[in-house]
Design an enzyme around this catalytic site. Structure first.
Site, PDB file in Angstrom:
ATOM      1  N   CYS A  91       0.807  -1.227   0.000  1.00  0.00           N
ATOM      2  CA  CYS A  91       0.000   0.000   0.000  1.00  0.00           C
ATOM      3  C   CYS A  91       0.839   1.276   0.000  1.00  0.00           C
ATOM      4  O   CYS A  91       0.335   2.347  -0.330  1.00  0.00           O
ATOM      5  CB  CYS A  91      -0.936   0.015   1.199  1.00  0.00           C
ATOM      6  SG  CYS A  91      -2.123  -1.342   1.199  1.00  0.00           S
ATOM      7  N   ARG A 211     -19.631   9.211   1.062  1.00  0.00           N
ATOM      8  CA  ARG A 211     -21.038   8.982   1.400  1.00  0.00           C
ATOM      9  C   ARG A 211     -21.480  10.042   2.417  1.00  0.00           C
ATOM     10  O   ARG A 211     -21.280   9.890   3.629  1.00  0.00           O
ATOM     11  CB  ARG A 211     -21.238   7.575   1.957  1.00  0.00           C
ATOM     12  CG  ARG A 211     -20.947   6.471   0.961  1.00  0.00           C
ATOM     13  CD  ARG A 211     -21.430   5.116   1.453  1.00  0.00           C
ATOM     14  NE  ARG A 211     -20.703   4.684   2.640  1.00  0.00           N
ATOM     15  CZ  ARG A 211     -19.589   3.955   2.622  1.00  0.00           C
ATOM     16  NH1 ARG A 211     -19.061   3.591   1.461  1.00  0.00           N
ATOM     17  NH2 ARG A 211     -19.003   3.596   3.737  1.00  0.00           N
ATOM     18  N   HIS A 349      -9.123   3.654  -1.372  1.00  0.00           N
ATOM     19  CA  HIS A 349      -7.719   3.251  -1.246  1.00  0.00           C
ATOM     20  C   HIS A 349      -7.290   2.510  -2.506  1.00  0.00           C
ATOM     21  O   HIS A 349      -7.205   1.278  -2.517  1.00  0.00           O
ATOM     22  CB  HIS A 349      -7.578   2.376  -0.002  1.00  0.00           C
ATOM     23  CG  HIS A 349      -6.193   1.919   0.311  1.00  0.00           C
ATOM     24  ND1 HIS A 349      -5.055   2.453  -0.258  1.00  0.00           N
ATOM     25  CD2 HIS A 349      -5.746   0.930   1.157  1.00  0.00           C
ATOM     26  CE1 HIS A 349      -3.987   1.830   0.214  1.00  0.00           C
ATOM     27  NE2 HIS A 349      -4.377   0.901   1.068  1.00  0.00           N
ATOM     28  N   CYS A 379       0.586   2.192   6.348  1.00  0.00           N
ATOM     29  CA  CYS A 379       0.896   0.806   6.689  1.00  0.00           C
ATOM     30  C   CYS A 379       0.885  -0.047   5.428  1.00  0.00           C
ATOM     31  O   CYS A 379       0.220   0.275   4.444  1.00  0.00           O
ATOM     32  CB  CYS A 379      -0.096   0.266   7.715  1.00  0.00           C
ATOM     33  SG  CYS A 379      -1.817   0.265   7.167  1.00  0.00           S
TER      34      CYS A 379
END
Length: 393
Positions: A91, A211, A349, A379
């Site tokens: 990531c 949202r 993400h 992370c």
């Protein structure tokens, strides 16, 4: 040693990472090509002056398997003599790309670098590169017997270790949507988002993922996503509180930054927006997996001779709500400085694009709030994290 400076930073809108999502009809190469092209058009730099294109991408399979940064550069019609490399640190891939590019400038190897990140999770689903293969091998499996766990279970372990309740996780997640919605509605993302044109001519210029009206009460109705009797027997401390609502959203997106040496910026008439104050990368327990931002941040601050109170804003990637909440608790950090424009829970993400997206959002938030120092950390699977400090100029 040359000083590395950040000239500009942009990102695409975030699309839902599933068939029918706002960006799902667009090949990852073309998504990134449009994003990089918009960056270079904004800065006015000659693409031929770029020394390298350093791109983060996690699922380097299928449509993302051909050195996606190189293909995007060519797809944009830019000069063939400019090379590209695609890096993968899970990531944190495009944050690592920022580190590599800035460090290359500081070492004198580069003058001008494009840093980018992309992930089309609708077209190249997460885990597709692994298929049915064992990614660990027998020695790792033996070392961590009876076995490593998924990131969702790791998030459950972090929540249990820091005694974070389901209510706290849902409250944090609702706040992420509230902050992202407020930023979008006030024009806070206007400078960082570049419009993306789809094959049918449709122009996407807003995040699809936010949202508005999300509340803790609505999130409380969602079922735990990773509940498993065998895992419960192994880890009786888990309370099964991780849901789709307090996890990052699967997304499509791209991001791009222009970095130069201070000397090259002056020669080219470019006005830097920020400089780099420090970098760190650190590993931690691969079982809990998501806790490495804490030791990475400690290492970063120690090297810079700073404390957390010296930093104006923090971007801690919202892989799951326990990640920023555990990080905040570890440093007794001010929640009003943490992810002030929402994070991956609200924005999504897109794995390889997220690190550079954090830099883009952090830079604009610093400027809007007249802040000076910004810290970002992310992370990564396998129990790793990158951390970085930028200083607004």
């Amino acid at each position: 040693m040359d000083e590395a400076v950040l000239i500009d930073a942009v990102r695409s809108p975030m699309g839902k990472g599933k068939p029918g999502g706002a960006l799902s009809s667009l090949h990852a190469v073309d998504l990134l090509a449009q994003t990089i092209a918009a960056l270079l058009q904004r800065t006015g730099i000659d693409p031929g002056r770029v020394d390298d294109v350093v791109t983060g991408c996690v699922s380097q399979a299928g449509e993302q398997s051909g050195n996606v940064g190189r293909m995007a550069w060519l797809a944009a019609g830019f000069p063939e003599h400019v090379p590209a490399v695609t890096v993968e640190r899970k990531c944190g891939s495009s944050q690592q790309a920022v580190h590599f590019a800035a460090q290359g400038i500081m070492a004198g190897a580069y003058d001008v670098v494009v840093v980018a990140g992309v992930e089309s999770m609708s077209r190249v689903p997460m885990g597709v590169a692994r298929m049915d293969a064992d990614p660990y091998g027998p020695s790792v499996t033996e070392r961590y017997a009876p076995g490593l766990v998924s990131q969702g279970v790791a998030a459950e372990l972090v929540a249990a270790r820091w005694k974070l309740s389901r209510e706290q996780l849902d409250e944090y997640s609702a706040r992420s949507h509230e902050r992202a919605g407020a930023a979008a509605d006030s024009g806070g993302f206007d400078r960082e988002i570049v419009p993306i044109t789809l094959p049918d001519g449709t122009v996407v210029d807003k995040d699809e993922s936010i949202r508005r009206g999300t509340t803790p009460e609505k999130l409380a109705g969602l079922k735990p996503a990773f509940e498993n009797p065998a895992i419960a027997e192994r880890f009786p401390e888990i309370r099964w509180s991780i849901t789709a609502g307090n996890s990052s959203q699967i997304a499509d997106g791209a991001s791009a930054l222009l970095l130069t040496s201070a000397r090259a910026a002056e020669q080219l008439g470019l006005e830097p927006r920020a400089r780099f104050r420090g970098f760190a990368v650190c590993g931690d327990d691969p079982l809990t997996m998501l806790t490495a931002p804490i030791p990475a941040t400690k290492r970063l601050l120690e090297r810079a001779g700073l404390t957390i109170d010296d930093v104006d804003l923090y971007e801690v990637n919202e892989a799951f709500a326990p990640v920023p909440l555990a990080w905040q608790a570890a440093f007794d950090a001010d929640p009003d400085r943490l992810n002030v424009r929402g994070g991956a829970i609200a924005l999504g993400h897109p794995l390889g694009a997220s690190g550079a997206r954090l830099t883009t959002t952090l830079l604009n938030a610093l400027e809007a709030g007249d802040g000076r120092l910004g810290l970002q950390t992310i992370c990564e699977a396998g129990g790793m994290a990158n951390a970085m400090l930028i200083e607004r100029i």
